[in-house]
Motif scaffolding. Structure first.
Motif, PDB file in Angstrom:
ATOM      1  N   LYS A   1     -24.103 -54.021  13.608  1.00 61.00           N
ATOM      2  CA  LYS A   1     -23.888 -52.944  12.638  1.00 61.00           C
ATOM      3  C   LYS A   1     -22.604 -53.159  11.836  1.00 61.00           C
ATOM      4  CE  LYS A   1     -26.364 -49.679  15.593  1.00 61.00           C
ATOM      5  NZ  LYS A   1     -26.347 -48.380  16.290  1.00 61.00           N
ATOM      6  N   SER A   2     -22.469 -54.380  11.330  1.00 62.06           N
ATOM      7  CA  SER A   2     -21.237 -54.733  10.610  1.00 62.06           C
ATOM      8  C   SER A   2     -21.528 -55.583   9.390  1.00 62.06           C
ATOM      9  CB  SER A   2     -20.295 -55.492  11.549  1.00 62.06           C
ATOM     10  OG  SER A   2     -20.943 -56.640  12.091  1.00 62.06           O
ATOM     11  N   CYS A   3     -22.607 -55.301   8.686  1.00 62.69           N
ATOM     12  CA  CYS A   3     -23.019 -56.127   7.550  1.00 62.69           C
ATOM     13  C   CYS A   3     -22.101 -55.934   6.352  1.00 62.69           C
ATOM     14  CB  CYS A   3     -24.453 -55.796   7.141  1.00 62.69           C
ATOM     15  SG  CYS A   3     -25.684 -56.176   8.402  1.00 62.69           S
ATOM     16  N   GLN A   4     -21.835 -57.031   5.670  1.00 66.31           N
ATOM     17  CA  GLN A   4     -21.121 -56.973   4.396  1.00 66.31           C
ATOM     18  C   GLN A   4     -22.078 -56.623   3.263  1.00 66.31           C
ATOM     19  OE1 GLN A   4     -19.330 -60.826   4.160  1.00 66.31           O
ATOM     20  NE2 GLN A   4     -17.966 -60.479   5.894  1.00 66.31           N
ATOM     21  N   ALA A   5     -23.329 -57.005   3.403  1.00 65.56           N
ATOM     22  CA  ALA A   5     -24.389 -56.620   2.472  1.00 65.56           C
ATOM     23  C   ALA A   5     -25.671 -56.510   3.281  1.00 65.56           C
ATOM     24  CB  ALA A   5     -24.552 -57.645   1.358  1.00 65.56           C
ATOM     25  N   ALA A   6     -26.454 -55.450   3.035  1.00 63.19           N
ATOM     26  CA  ALA A   6     -27.643 -55.239   3.860  1.00 63.19           C
ATOM     27  C   ALA A   6     -28.700 -54.482   3.075  1.00 63.19           C
ATOM     28  CB  ALA A   6     -27.285 -54.475   5.136  1.00 63.19           C
ATOM     29  N   VAL A   7     -29.945 -54.652   3.519  1.00 61.53           N
ATOM     30  CA  VAL A   7     -31.073 -53.916   2.956  1.00 61.53           C
ATOM     31  C   VAL A   7     -31.899 -53.370   4.105  1.00 61.53           C
ATOM     32  CG1 VAL A   7     -32.492 -56.007   2.800  1.00 61.53           C
ATOM     33  CG2 VAL A   7     -33.062 -54.014   1.397  1.00 61.53           C
ATOM     34  N   ALA A   8     -32.381 -52.138   3.957  1.00 58.30           N
ATOM     35  CA  ALA A   8     -33.317 -51.524   4.897  1.00 58.30           C
ATOM     36  C   ALA A   8     -34.547 -51.107   4.102  1.00 58.30           C
ATOM     37  CB  ALA A   8     -32.683 -50.322   5.592  1.00 58.30           C
ATOM     38  N   ILE A   9     -35.734 -51.541   4.550  1.00 61.62           N
ATOM     39  CA  ILE A   9     -36.961 -51.363   3.785  1.00 61.62           C
ATOM     40  C   ILE A   9     -37.948 -50.521   4.582  1.00 61.62           C
ATOM     41  CG2 ILE A   9     -38.844 -52.539   2.583  1.00 61.62           C
ATOM     42  CD1 ILE A   9     -37.063 -55.038   2.496  1.00 61.62           C
ATOM     43  N   SER A  10     -38.490 -49.492   3.934  1.00 61.56           N
ATOM     44  CA  SER A  10     -39.508 -48.637   4.539  1.00 61.56           C
ATOM     45  C   SER A  10     -40.705 -48.577   3.606  1.00 61.56           C
ATOM     46  CB  SER A  10     -38.966 -47.225   4.774  1.00 61.56           C
ATOM     47  OG  SER A  10     -37.815 -47.257   5.591  1.00 61.56           O
TER      48      SER A  10
ATOM     49  N   LEU B   1     -29.903 -50.111  -0.026  1.00 61.78           N
ATOM     50  CA  LEU B   1     -28.979 -51.232  -0.226  1.00 61.78           C
ATOM     51  C   LEU B   1     -27.555 -50.746  -0.043  1.00 61.78           C
ATOM     52  CD1 LEU B   1     -30.682 -52.632  -3.423  1.00 61.78           C
ATOM     53  CD2 LEU B   1     -30.519 -53.881  -1.278  1.00 61.78           C
ATOM     54  N   LYS B   2     -26.771 -51.503   0.716  1.00 59.67           N
ATOM     55  CA  LYS B   2     -25.364 -51.148   0.867  1.00 59.67           C
ATOM     56  C   LYS B   2     -24.539 -52.425   0.926  1.00 59.67           C
ATOM     57  CE  LYS B   2     -23.488 -49.912   4.695  1.00 59.67           C
ATOM     58  NZ  LYS B   2     -23.079 -49.212   5.935  1.00 59.67           N
ATOM     59  N   ALA B   3     -23.287 -52.326   0.504  1.00 65.64           N
ATOM     60  CA  ALA B   3     -22.368 -53.466   0.558  1.00 65.64           C
ATOM     61  C   ALA B   3     -20.955 -52.937   0.702  1.00 65.64           C
ATOM     62  CB  ALA B   3     -22.484 -54.338  -0.684  1.00 65.64           C
ATOM     63  N   THR B   4     -20.131 -53.695   1.419  1.00 64.07           N
ATOM     64  CA  THR B   4     -18.724 -53.363   1.600  1.00 64.07           C
ATOM     65  C   THR B   4     -17.876 -54.323   0.773  1.00 64.07           C
ATOM     66  OG1 THR B   4     -18.611 -54.786   3.564  1.00 64.07           O
ATOM     67  CG2 THR B   4     -19.187 -52.472   3.914  1.00 64.07           C
ATOM     68  N   GLN B   5     -16.593 -54.451   1.083  1.00 68.45           N
ATOM     69  CA  GLN B   5     -15.652 -55.378   0.432  1.00 68.45           C
ATOM     70  C   GLN B   5     -15.409 -55.023  -1.032  1.00 68.45           C
ATOM     71  OE1 GLN B   5     -18.053 -58.972   1.522  1.00 68.45           O
ATOM     72  NE2 GLN B   5     -16.147 -59.692   2.414  1.00 68.45           N
ATOM     73  N   ASN B   6     -15.531 -53.730  -1.379  1.00 68.80           N
ATOM     74  CA  ASN B   6     -15.344 -53.305  -2.775  1.00 68.80           C
ATOM     75  C   ASN B   6     -16.296 -54.026  -3.717  1.00 68.80           C
ATOM     76  OD1 ASN B   6     -13.139 -51.367  -2.555  1.00 68.80           O
ATOM     77  ND2 ASN B   6     -11.868 -53.122  -1.964  1.00 68.80           N
ATOM     78  N   ALA B   7     -17.506 -54.252  -3.256  1.00 70.58           N
ATOM     79  CA  ALA B   7     -18.506 -54.937  -4.074  1.00 70.58           C
ATOM     80  C   ALA B   7     -18.836 -54.092  -5.300  1.00 70.58           C
ATOM     81  CB  ALA B   7     -19.764 -55.197  -3.255  1.00 70.58           C
ATOM     82  N   ALA B   8     -19.096 -54.770  -6.412  1.00 69.81           N
ATOM     83  CA  ALA B   8     -19.540 -54.095  -7.629  1.00 69.81           C
ATOM     84  C   ALA B   8     -21.057 -54.028  -7.700  1.00 69.81           C
ATOM     85  CB  ALA B   8     -18.998 -54.808  -8.867  1.00 69.81           C
TER      86      ALA B   8
ATOM     87  N   LEU C   1     -36.567 -62.826   2.040  1.00 72.05           N
ATOM     88  CA  LEU C   1     -35.589 -61.847   1.564  1.00 72.05           C
ATOM     89  C   LEU C   1     -34.278 -62.554   1.267  1.00 72.05           C
ATOM     90  CD1 LEU C   1     -36.191 -58.914   4.085  1.00 72.05           C
ATOM     91  CD2 LEU C   1     -37.149 -59.187   1.802  1.00 72.05           C
ATOM     92  N   LEU C   2     -33.727 -62.293   0.091  1.00 73.22           N
ATOM     93  CA  LEU C   2     -32.423 -62.835  -0.304  1.00 73.22           C
ATOM     94  C   LEU C   2     -31.491 -61.650  -0.505  1.00 73.22           C
ATOM     95  CD1 LEU C   2     -33.604 -65.375  -3.062  1.00 73.22           C
ATOM     96  CD2 LEU C   2     -33.528 -65.728  -0.595  1.00 73.22           C
ATOM     97  N   ILE C   3     -30.492 -61.506   0.342  1.00 72.72           N
ATOM     98  CA  ILE C   3     -29.527 -60.412   0.214  1.00 72.72           C
ATOM     99  C   ILE C   3     -28.223 -60.980  -0.314  1.00 72.72           C
ATOM    100  CG2 ILE C   3     -28.769 -60.612   2.624  1.00 72.72           C
ATOM    101  CD1 ILE C   3     -29.079 -57.330   0.629  1.00 72.72           C
ATOM    102  N   ALA C   4     -27.621 -60.304  -1.292  1.00 72.48           N
ATOM    103  CA  ALA C   4     -26.414 -60.840  -1.929  1.00 72.48           C
ATOM    104  C   ALA C   4     -25.554 -59.698  -2.447  1.00 72.48           C
ATOM    105  CB  ALA C   4     -26.783 -61.783  -3.073  1.00 72.48           C
ATOM    106  N   SER C   5     -24.266 -59.991  -2.619  1.00 79.24           N
ATOM    107  CA  SER C   5     -23.350 -59.022  -3.224  1.00 79.24           C
ATOM    108  C   SER C   5     -22.253 -59.778  -3.959  1.00 79.24           C
ATOM    109  CB  SER C   5     -22.740 -58.085  -2.178  1.00 79.24           C
ATOM    110  OG  SER C   5     -21.944 -58.815  -1.247  1.00 79.24           O
TER     111      SER C   5
END
Length: 614
Positions: A213-222, A232-239, A328-332
């Motif tokens: 539970k420490s992703c820098q960028a993540a996606v959860a799909i339902s 979609l969420k991202a940390t590190q002050n992502a734009a 799946l390609l996750i990016a930030s």
């Protein structure tokens, strides 16, 4: 105990299944991935009535809109919890905030229209009580500070009539409302990950971060019918943060959903990635097929919930999210413009296999073994082998005189072996990264071009050494200068290239690697200075008859006469001691850097190891 509940049809749920945790007792603010509470009037009411010495509290939906989660407390006017709920039944349970059983919360996220609870005041308490609650319509839509009217507690309570729905619900901030520290709460508990591998498909960067539970960028799909929700969420002050649907694990010809900053808000966009040679994402003119359901920017975290049609046509290609499987390609990244997003320098990760979006099993990332081997080979070559090899060639030509390895002077035998190892590791590392990327790097970082120049110089060095003139030849000084210059330029460029590698998203190296490299450079320069001074002293001790400072050997023939002597240059023991220290320290630095590279991201690897063994 009277408790009853009218349930609506069950559907996909985003509320916290286990109910509210005790850490939010004061604020009553759900930690839903940084999502803010609604600012509008609540469509739910809390109505208390006195009944048989207790108070019955009714949670009601005013607009026939079911709620999935709730948290309820009885409070004094100044905000202190008091009393206790009794026998709350199968749909709820109590938690202990100020005292045992003073807070009720849901057991499951099943939709509910009406709930009623029995609340008992503290013994001998008389005075007003206000019931305060948080009510969640779903994971991303909730109201905090929904209050009841004030009811007065007396030792002899007179029953009130059955409640009638108020014309307008109370919706205010509780007196003791304090916004909790999001980062601290997210570290301990983040509902974004609730349901991963059980009710929704989750994937994040770096690899394995969903478990910790420490992703820098993540996606959860339902997936629900003809709609697919992407969180979609991202940390590190992502734009921006984005998820791509791809036929392979490489960027190019992919449909992407972007959650990107647009001023002080976030927007959801469809884009299309281009393949070689013009890597990049182009935002589509036609944005039909997606809808932004919710968004928030809290501290350094951005969050979007985007709903996409199960069938969409993008750039002439039909994407059937219900039937087809995709990588799946996750990016930030940190750069965004009105035309689109910038490079994904903060994080990037591809799934190792195609995935059905309705399949909630754990998603494995694509292997990065070739990238890790590339880094390990280059570190072993240019931090380890070259460093020792150049030191031997420069300061140890008049050491171990009379000893040989395979008929060659000791210093030369080791120098040649270490340089051949360097060349072999460099070429192997260069080939590995080309196989992995299948082309030139798309990152805007000079690492690739500097690494290529270093590799070319590395290959030229042994070729030039093979054709070196005889020690007595007229062109030997020219060869000496070129060989010395080429080796030193290659070494310097290699170290600079490694510094730039720390900034590569694919490398996933921590920032403190810079300090390790700075320490290596400082130690390397210090040893060279010490041995250079020692060489000058050694030369003076020998009355200036010979040169133990090898730079003089590049243009004179004096070294050849000196090498014929059967004694070491003065202070040989000191030089050997310094060499031993150098080999040990550089060896430890090399091993540390290789381990950090191979185990990257080192923080997540250590956290997973700690959680597994604690």
């Amino acid at each position: 105990m009277l408790i009853w509940c009218l349930l609506a049809l069950a559907g996909t749920s985003y509320a916290l299944p286990q109910g509210a945790p005790e850490k939010v007792c004061d604020s009553m603010l759900p930690v839903h991935s940084g999502i803010l509470p609604q600012g509008s009037a609540s469509p739910y009411s809390i109505t208390p009535r006195r009944f048989q010495g207790a108070i019955m509290v009714t949670l009601t939906s005013l607009l026939d809109t079911p709620f999935e989660g709730f948290m309820l407390q009885g409070r004094t006017p100044d905000g202190r919890p008091l009393g206790a709920f009794e026998n709350v039944g199968e749909f709820a349970h109590t938690i202990n905030c100020a005292q045992a059983g003073d807070t009720a919360t849901h057991n499951s996220p099943n939709p509910k229209n009406v709930l009623e609870f029995k609340w008992l005041p503290p013994r001998n308490y008389e005075g007003p009580v206000i019931f305060n609650g948080t009510i969640a319509q779903d994971y991303s839509t909730f109201w905090v500070g929904v209050e009841s009217g004030q009811v007065n507690v007396r030792r002899s309570l007179v029953d009130d009539p059955a409640p009638s729905l108020p014309s307008s619900p109370f919706s205010s901030t509780p007196p003791t409302f304090e916004r909790p520290n999001y980062h601290e709460a997210a570290m301990d508990f983040d509902p974004f990950y609730t349901g991963c591998t059980s009710t929704k498909l989750c994937f994040g960067s770096p690899d394995g971060c969903v478990r910790t539970k420490s992703c820098q960028a993540a996606v959860a799909i339902s997936v629900a019918g003809d709609k697919v929700d992407f969180e979609l969420k991202a940390t590190q002050n992502a734009a921006w943060v984005g998820v791509g649907l791809s036929d392979d694990e490489k960027m190019g010809d992919d449909s992407v959903i972007e959650c990107a900053k647009n001023g002080n808000q976030l927007g959801a966009y469809l884009s299309w990635t281009e393949g070689k040679p013009n890597y990049g994402a182009t935002r589509l003119k036609n944005q039909l097929g997606i809808r932004l359901m919710n968004q928030s920017i809290i501290d350094d975290t951005i969050y979007c919930r985007v709903r996409r049609d199960v069938m969409t046509a993008v750039n002439g290609k039909v994407f059937d999210l219900g039937r087809n499987k995709y990588h799946l390609l996750i990016a930030s990244g940190s750069r965004v413009s009105p035309q689109g997003v910038g490079y994904h320098e903060l994080s990037f990760l591809a799934s190792g296999s195609k995935q059905a979006l309705a399949d909630v099993s754990e998603v494995k990332a694509a292997s990065k073994s070739l990238i890790r081997l590339h880094g390990a080979f280059m570190l072993a070559a240019w931090i380890g082998a070259v460093s020792v090899g150049t030191l031997l060639a420069r300061y140890f030509r008049q050491t171990w005189v009379g000893s040989s390895i395979c008929g060659k002077d000791v210093w030369f035998a080791w120098h040649r072996m270490l340089m051949l190892v360097t060349c072999a590791l460099t070429v192997a590392g260069f080939v590995l990264i080309w196989v992995e990327l299948k082309g030139w790097s798309a990152e805007k970082n000079p690492h690739a071009i500097l690494g290529t120049i270093t590799t070319v110089l590395c290959i030229l060095q042994p070729i030039g050494a093979f054709f070196r003139p005889h020690p007595g030849a007229a062109k030997r000084p020219l060869f000496n200068w070129l060989h010395w210059l080429g080796g030193n330029v290659a070494h310097i460029l290699a170290i600079v290239t490694i510094f730039f590698a720390v900034r590569l998203g694919k490398a996933e190296l921590p920032d403190f690697v810079d300090w390790i490299l700075v320490g290596y450079v400082a130690f390397h320069v210090a040893i060279h200075l010490i041995l250079s001074v020692a060489g000058c002293i050694s030369e003076r001790t020998a009355d200036g008859r010979v040169s133990s400072f090898p730079m003089k050997d590049l243009s004179t023939g004096r070294n050849a006469a000196y090498m014929d002597r059967n004694v070491d240059a003065p202070y040989g023991g000191f030089r050997k001691a310094m060499l031993s220290i150098y080999v040990i320290v550089v060896g430890l630095i090399t091993i540390a850097l290789i381990l950090i590279t191979v185990l990257a991201p080192i923080k997540e690897t250590w956290k997973a190891f700690w959680n597994k063994n604690s």
